[in-house]
Design an enzyme around this catalytic site. Structure first.
Site, mmCIF file in Angstrom:
data_model
loop_
_atom_site.group_PDB
_atom_site.id
_atom_site.type_symbol
_atom_site.label_atom_id
_atom_site.label_comp_id
_atom_site.label_asym_id
_atom_site.label_seq_id
_atom_site.Cartn_x
_atom_site.Cartn_y
_atom_site.Cartn_z
ATOM 1 C CG ASP A 201 45.770 53.388 70.210
ATOM 2 O OD1 ASP A 201 46.899 54.580 69.654
ATOM 3 O OD2 ASP A 201 45.943 52.969 69.255
ATOM 4 C CG ASP A 202 44.872 50.470 74.075
ATOM 5 O OD1 ASP A 202 44.329 50.934 73.044
ATOM 6 O OD2 ASP A 202 45.223 49.452 74.001
ATOM 7 C CG HIS B 223 39.313 49.930 73.860
ATOM 8 N ND1 HIS B 223 40.060 48.393 73.276
ATOM 9 C CD2 HIS B 223 40.967 50.135 73.612
ATOM 10 C CE1 HIS B 223 40.880 48.377 71.878
ATOM 11 N NE2 HIS B 223 41.492 49.245 72.143
ATOM 12 C CG HIS C 224 49.165 49.798 72.856
ATOM 13 N ND1 HIS C 224 49.909 49.005 71.025
ATOM 14 C CD2 HIS C 224 47.903 50.054 72.199
ATOM 15 C CE1 HIS C 224 48.694 49.195 70.316
ATOM 16 N NE2 HIS C 224 47.413 49.442 71.222
HETATM 17 NI NI NI Z 1 43.258 50.820 71.630
#
Ligand code: NI
Length: 235
Positions: free
Chosen positions: A40-41, A95, A181
């Site tokens: 993620d991100d 986000h 992440h």
């Molecule tokens: Ni996130």
């Protein structure tokens, strides 16, 4: 004689390419299980590049949920992900949590979808709601499947490569979707170490989309999946 020998030397490598009943290598064994690592991100510059290098070296695929505002300047990295067979998904533009942001959240998803389509082509990028927050309304309005996770490494909390790798190695089960992440070097190290350890146990690393295929589940729009065979409840 000399010419014959030369010919033999030249033909030898070609012979190796011909199928032979006696010397054909055994087919790779069927994996004992499939796992989808998700990051993620994303994308995150050098850390993401190192992760892509490591995945390529291991023949592993993963899924990257992208924050729209991070795309600018990293388009080549996104294209590399797609070219190397990884799945790319939508993680909103800034986000933003989707369970309480109404039209703003919708707009963030649309904006990121447009950027992904402009950068990579295609459409219908699957969504991972930031922090895993989605409402019944989010699901009703979704244009794609939504992806939660079934194994949370809490890599953002510990930032400890050994701990995160250990958690994946000890707990991952066939069909799991693992949350990581790619902004943390420790998570990159952990993912690669886990792939090494679990590949040796017969696991294969695939995209979320491929995990559905492998498990024989047809992904449905507006469903919030922890893993292909388990939905996340929302109120
Ligand atoms: Ni996130």
């Amino acid at each position: 004689m000399k010419r014959q020998r030369l010919l033999c030397l030249l033909l030898l490598p070609l012979l190796a390419l011909l199928p032979s009943r006696e010397t054909a290598p055994a087919l790779a064994p069927t994996p004992t299980g499939y796992l989808a690592l998700t990051f993620d991100d994303s994308p995150n510059g050098a850390a993401t590049e190192r992760l892509l290098d490591g995945l390529a070296a291991r023949g592993a695929h993963a899924t990257f949920f992208v924050i729209g505002e991070q795309i600018e300047g990293q388009e080549a990295l996104l294209r590399r992900m797609a070219d190397e067979g990884h799945q790319i998904g939508n993680h909103t533009f800034t986000h933003r949590r989707l369970d309480n942001s109404g039209a703003v959240g919708r707009h963030e998803l649309e904006r990121t979808e447009e950027l992904l389509a402009a950068t990579l082509g295609g459409a219908g990028y699957w969504v991972r709601p930031p922090w895993g927050f989605a409402s019944a309304e989010t699901l009703r309005e979704a244009a794609t499947p939504l992806v939660h996770w079934s194994l949370d490494t809490e890599d953002w909390k510990t930032r400890d490569a050994d701990k995160v790798a250990r958690l994946i190695i000890d707990h991952a089960q066939d069909g799991d979707v693992v949350l990581l992440h790619d902004c943390y070097e420790s998570s990159v190290d952990a993912a690669l170490a886990a792939i090494d350890a679990l590949s040796a146990r017969g696991f294969a690393f695939v995209t979320v989309e491929e995990l559905f295929e492998r498990m024989g589940v047809a992904p449905e729009t507006g469903c919030f999946y922890c893993r292909p065979d388990r939905l996340r409840e929302v109120r």
